[in-house]
Write an enzyme that holds these catalytic residues in place. Sequence first.
Site, PDB file in Angstrom:
ATOM      1  N   ASP A  20       0.830  -1.200   0.000  1.00 19.18           N
ATOM      2  CA  ASP A  20       0.000   0.000   0.000  1.00 19.18           C
ATOM      3  C   ASP A  20       0.865   1.252   0.000  1.00 19.18           C
ATOM      4  OD1 ASP A  20      -2.573  -1.076  -0.046  1.00 19.18           O
ATOM      5  OD2 ASP A  20      -2.607  -1.357   2.122  1.00 19.18           O
ATOM      6  N   ASP A 160      -9.959  -5.612  -0.521  1.00 19.95           N
ATOM      7  CA  ASP A 160      -8.962  -5.146   0.443  1.00 19.95           C
ATOM      8  C   ASP A 160      -9.641  -4.374   1.569  1.00 19.95           C
ATOM      9  OD1 ASP A 160      -6.786  -4.145   1.801  1.00 19.95           O
ATOM     10  OD2 ASP A 160      -6.044  -2.902   0.157  1.00 19.95           O
TER      11      ASP A 160
END
Length: 211
Positions: A20, A160
Amino acid sequence: MAHLARDLDLIACADLIHVDVMDGHFVPNLSYGTAIVKACKGATDIPLDVHLMVSNPDDTIDWYIDAGADLLTVHYEASTHLHRTIAHIKERGCKAGVVLNPATPVFVLEDIIEDVDMVLLMSVNPGFGGQAFIPRTIEKLRQLTALCASHGVAPLIEVDGGVGIANAEGIAAAGATVLVAGSAVFGAKDPAAAVEAIRSAAELGRSRIGA
């Protein structure tokens, strides 16, 4: 961060490493940059799934491809010229995906779904780990699966946020083929066992499709 290689070894059974990238603008947090992507690339043979949570993806995508991303996803909400961005990523030899925030409807993908390798549905508001799964994501998964079928395409469908052993089966049964788990894995005593348990639950969910 000093134990990055060790922690990657703990999840050597994973199919992808999800990285991320946060810029403090598109999301209210800062996280990994190109140095971490390079470090991951040098520490594992597992493909890197790099998720750009940034407000200027066209300015930075080449940085992350050069750093070793195998799959690069950009947010629909941050991409002014999404078709051009996806095409550029693929021209660079990297797989390309698009991400939708929880409040962004699936139908916005109508004119790009045939061009992407992956669609990532955020099941929390991006920016921080440890959030609870947003139940509405299940219906969005069904809508996305139907959209893909209507176009005759089968991109990876990734979810996610708030994913764990308890909900992996239901998420996969609704159409997801890739599950991102952070807290559920690294918060467990045995991260590798957590990965395997989530995968087993998801495989059970996939087996329910069409049953």
